[in-house]
Design a protein around this motif. Structure first.
Motif, PDB file in Angstrom:
ATOM      1  N   SER A 147       0.807  -1.217   0.000  1.00  0.00           N
ATOM      2  CA  SER A 147       0.000   0.000   0.000  1.00  0.00           C
ATOM      3  C   SER A 147       0.842   1.269   0.000  1.00  0.00           C
ATOM      4  N   ASP A 148       2.066   1.203   0.551  1.00  0.00           N
ATOM      5  CA  ASP A 148       2.897   2.410   0.584  1.00  0.00           C
ATOM      6  C   ASP A 148       3.256   2.888  -0.828  1.00  0.00           C
ATOM      7  N   ASN A 149       3.336   1.958  -1.776  1.00  0.00           N
ATOM      8  CA  ASN A 149       3.598   2.338  -3.164  1.00  0.00           C
ATOM      9  C   ASN A 149       2.409   3.041  -3.806  1.00  0.00           C
ATOM     10  N   LEU A 150       1.243   2.952  -3.165  1.00  0.00           N
ATOM     11  CA  LEU A 150       0.021   3.531  -3.710  1.00  0.00           C
ATOM     12  C   LEU A 150      -0.377   4.819  -3.006  1.00  0.00           C
ATOM     13  N   MET A 151       0.555   5.407  -2.273  1.00  0.00           N
ATOM     14  CA  MET A 151       0.262   6.634  -1.539  1.00  0.00           C
ATOM     15  C   MET A 151       1.259   7.724  -1.904  1.00  0.00           C
ATOM     16  N   PRO A 152       1.280   8.149  -3.177  1.00  0.00           N
ATOM     17  CA  PRO A 152       2.240   9.182  -3.595  1.00  0.00           C
ATOM     18  C   PRO A 152       1.999  10.494  -2.864  1.00  0.00           C
ATOM     19  N   GLY A 153       3.089  11.123  -2.468  1.00  0.00           N
ATOM     20  CA  GLY A 153       2.990  12.389  -1.752  1.00  0.00           C
ATOM     21  C   GLY A 153       3.006  12.240  -0.256  1.00  0.00           C
ATOM     22  N   GLY A 154       2.832  11.003   0.248  1.00  0.00           N
ATOM     23  CA  GLY A 154       2.883  10.786   1.682  1.00  0.00           C
ATOM     24  C   GLY A 154       4.311  10.909   2.204  1.00  0.00           C
ATOM     25  N   PRO A 155       4.492  11.041   3.521  1.00  0.00           N
ATOM     26  CA  PRO A 155       5.845  11.254   4.070  1.00  0.00           C
ATOM     27  C   PRO A 155       6.806  10.123   3.751  1.00  0.00           C
ATOM     28  N   GLN A 156       6.305   8.874   3.662  1.00  0.00           N
ATOM     29  CA  GLN A 156       7.194   7.753   3.363  1.00  0.00           C
ATOM     30  C   GLN A 156       7.708   7.797   1.928  1.00  0.00           C
ATOM     31  N   PHE A 157       7.045   8.574   1.086  1.00  0.00           N
ATOM     32  CA  PHE A 157       7.352   8.569  -0.340  1.00  0.00           C
ATOM     33  C   PHE A 157       8.676   9.261  -0.646  1.00  0.00           C
ATOM     34  N   PHE A 158       9.124  10.126   0.256  1.00  0.00           N
ATOM     35  CA  PHE A 158      10.326  10.921   0.003  1.00  0.00           C
ATOM     36  C   PHE A 158      11.486  10.550   0.932  1.00  0.00           C
ATOM     37  N   ASN A 159      11.348   9.424   1.612  1.00  0.00           N
ATOM     38  CA  ASN A 159      12.384   8.958   2.529  1.00  0.00           C
ATOM     39  C   ASN A 159      13.424   8.160   1.728  1.00  0.00           C
ATOM     40  N   PRO A 160      14.660   8.618   1.644  1.00  0.00           N
ATOM     41  CA  PRO A 160      15.665   7.917   0.840  1.00  0.00           C
ATOM     42  C   PRO A 160      16.004   6.524   1.358  1.00  0.00           C
ATOM     43  N   LYS A 161      15.574   6.213   2.581  1.00  0.00           N
ATOM     44  CA  LYS A 161      15.808   4.870   3.107  1.00  0.00           C
ATOM     45  C   LYS A 161      14.759   3.868   2.597  1.00  0.00           C
ATOM     46  N   ILE A 162      13.729   4.373   1.913  1.00  0.00           N
ATOM     47  CA  ILE A 162      12.653   3.510   1.418  1.00  0.00           C
ATOM     48  C   ILE A 162      12.599   3.638  -0.103  1.00  0.00           C
ATOM     49  N   THR A 163      12.976   2.601  -0.802  1.00  0.00           N
ATOM     50  CA  THR A 163      12.946   2.651  -2.267  1.00  0.00           C
ATOM     51  C   THR A 163      12.354   1.365  -2.827  1.00  0.00           C
ATOM     52  N   GLN A 164      11.892   1.428  -4.087  1.00  0.00           N
ATOM     53  CA  GLN A 164      11.396   0.246  -4.769  1.00  0.00           C
ATOM     54  C   GLN A 164      12.495  -0.809  -4.851  1.00  0.00           C
ATOM     55  N   GLN A 165      12.098  -2.064  -4.806  1.00  0.00           N
ATOM     56  CA  GLN A 165      13.072  -3.157  -4.849  1.00  0.00           C
ATOM     57  C   GLN A 165      13.519  -3.494  -6.264  1.00  0.00           C
ATOM     58  N   VAL A 166      12.722  -3.151  -7.243  1.00  0.00           N
ATOM     59  CA  VAL A 166      13.150  -3.316  -8.638  1.00  0.00           C
ATOM     60  C   VAL A 166      13.862  -2.036  -9.062  1.00  0.00           C
ATOM     61  N   LYS A 167      15.125  -2.149  -9.412  1.00  0.00           N
ATOM     62  CA  LYS A 167      15.952  -1.004  -9.793  1.00  0.00           C
ATOM     63  C   LYS A 167      16.166  -0.995 -11.305  1.00  0.00           C
ATOM     64  N   ALA A 168      16.230   0.198 -11.877  1.00  0.00           N
ATOM     65  CA  ALA A 168      16.514   0.381 -13.299  1.00  0.00           C
ATOM     66  C   ALA A 168      17.791   1.200 -13.433  1.00  0.00           C
ATOM     67  N   ALA A 169      18.823   0.600 -14.004  1.00  0.00           N
ATOM     68  CA  ALA A 169      20.114   1.283 -14.177  1.00  0.00           C
ATOM     69  C   ALA A 169      20.302   1.645 -15.642  1.00  0.00           C
ATOM     70  N   LYS A 170      20.610   2.902 -15.908  1.00  0.00           N
ATOM     71  CA  LYS A 170      20.769   3.382 -17.284  1.00  0.00           C
ATOM     72  C   LYS A 170      22.094   2.868 -17.871  1.00  0.00           C
TER      73      LYS A 170
END
Length: 413
Positions: A147-170
């Protein structure tokens, strides 16, 4: 059973759509869903299963393109017709309705902002498909993120310690994907492509994400076993793993600069559809209980003649009607307005899924002991309805997210 349409402005083609999809849902979707409910998850997705037979019928009818604009060859239903379609489809089975909706969701979002490259790669093949071999899945949920992925703009959304587990490297003109999506990915075990939510900039937290369309048939993509679950057993779900799979840079719908805004739009659209789905679920449970109450005799008279049953039926009826008009209004507004007002879609999702669960529970109570048996479909509908309180974002979490917007707006006014 049919319902009284309270909108006096409903067009004739809307009524015709409602009636045709209702017939299909009753004659094709519900019988198939009851067969699939008794199967193992592996049997559901096996070649030649009733799932594929029904999906092919829906693709042949063009039902998979209801969300795709006619400019791309889709049916391009307007928002009211769209609500009608999904309510009736979920009347037959919410699991199969969700599967069909997810099959279209990637191409649908593409069509809203597509470049020629995405049209050729994903939209046109999907629209032209008639055998259900081309379908999408919504790749957002991860083992550590729901559910945290479905709450854009919430405080958890901008915490650098919390990121998606699928990473995309250019790497040059493409991105390399690594990580895992969870077992709750609808169509994850069978989809040919995914509308994938991944992380581009870990320093931004979840807000550093991007959304792309990725080919799931390529090397570097593998699937987990299909999920065995309580409800919506006719909806295939399972894990998707990425091990240096690639996606062209041109197949990204958005990058980290617009990720929060686009995610909010996607949540608004997805939750609006959940409201329509579960209005159909509630109706299906109510209609079965109402019919049964006219046939079953207890205490020397039919159940429907007992005042306690009458009151229960009235409460069920009221919840369904309230669900329809809240969910229809939210869908029409948020499919017609940019940016959407997401709290109304969340209200629709939370209210309608809760109403569906309560109506299904009351319906099962009217059936009494028979409601607990496989003899009637009400126990399946009850299990399916229970899943809706968690699906597409847990109701408690979504409600708090919408409440924060309500409070913020009040303080800023």
């Amino acid at each position: 059973m049919s319902y009284l349409e309270l909108s006096l402005d409903l067009a004739e083609d809307h009524a015709a759509l409602r009636d045709s999809v209702r017939r299909f849902a009753i004659e094709q979707v519900r019988p198939t869903s009851l067969l699939l409910d008794k199967m193992t998850p592996e049997e559901v997705i096996a070649p030649g299963s009733p799932y594929w037979t029904l999906m092919k019928k829906m693709y042949e009818l063009g039902y998979h393109t209801v969300l795709i604009p006619d400019a791309y060859g889709g049916l391009g239903l307007d928002p009211i017709a769209n609500h009608i379609f999904w309510e009736e489809m979920a009347y037959g089975s919410v699991g199969l309705a969700v599967s069909l909706g997810c099959a279209a969701f990637g191409p649908f979002i593409c069509a809203m902002m597509a470049e020629d490259e995405l049209t050729e790669a994903y939209i046109t093949p999907f629209v032209e498909c008639r055998d259900a071999s081309v379908m999408s899945c919504w790749g957002i949920t991860e083992p550590n993120h729901g559910s945290d992925n479905l709450m854009p703009g919430g405080p958890q959304f901008f915490n650098p310690k919390i990121t998606q587990q699928v990473k995309a490297a250019k790497k040059g003109d493409q991105f390399v994907l690594s990580g895992q999506k969870s077992a709750w990915i609808s169509n994850g075990t069978i989809a040919s492509n995914s509308m994938l939510f991944c992380n581009l900039d870990p320093s931004m937290g979840l807000a550093g994400g991007g959304i792309c369309l990725v080919d799931l048939t390529q090397a570097g993509v593998s699937r987990g076993k299909p999920l065995d679950k309580l409800g919506q057993r006719d909806l295939p779900q399972g894990e998707v793993y990425f091990d240096e799979a690639v996606v062209p840079a041109g197949h990204f719908i958005c990058d980290q600069e617009s990720y929060t805004m686009i995610t909010d739009m996607v949540v608004a659209l997805a939750n609006a559809h959940m409201g329509a789905f579960f209005t159909g679920v509630a109706r299906s449970a109510y209609d079965l209980a109402l019919q049964y109450s006219t046939e079953r005799v207890q205490g020397g008279k039919r159940l429907c003649e007992h005042p306690t049953i009458q009151r229960r039926l009235f409460d069920m009826f009221s919840k369904i009607e309230a669900s329809r008009y809240l969910s229809r209004a939210a869908m029409v507004y948020n499919m017609s307005t940019t940016p959407p007002n997401t709290k109304y879609s969340i209200a629709s999702k939370v209210f309608c899924t809760q109403a569906a669960f309560e109506v299904a529970s009351d319906a099962l109570q009217i059936f009494g002991g028979y409601g607990l048996t496989k003899e009637y479909p009400i126990e399946k509908i009850f299990r399916d309805a229970r899943a809706g309180l968690i699906e597409d974002g847990a109701n408690d979490s979504l409600a708090l997210h919408a409440a924060s917007d309500i409070v913020r707006e009040a303080l800023e006014s």
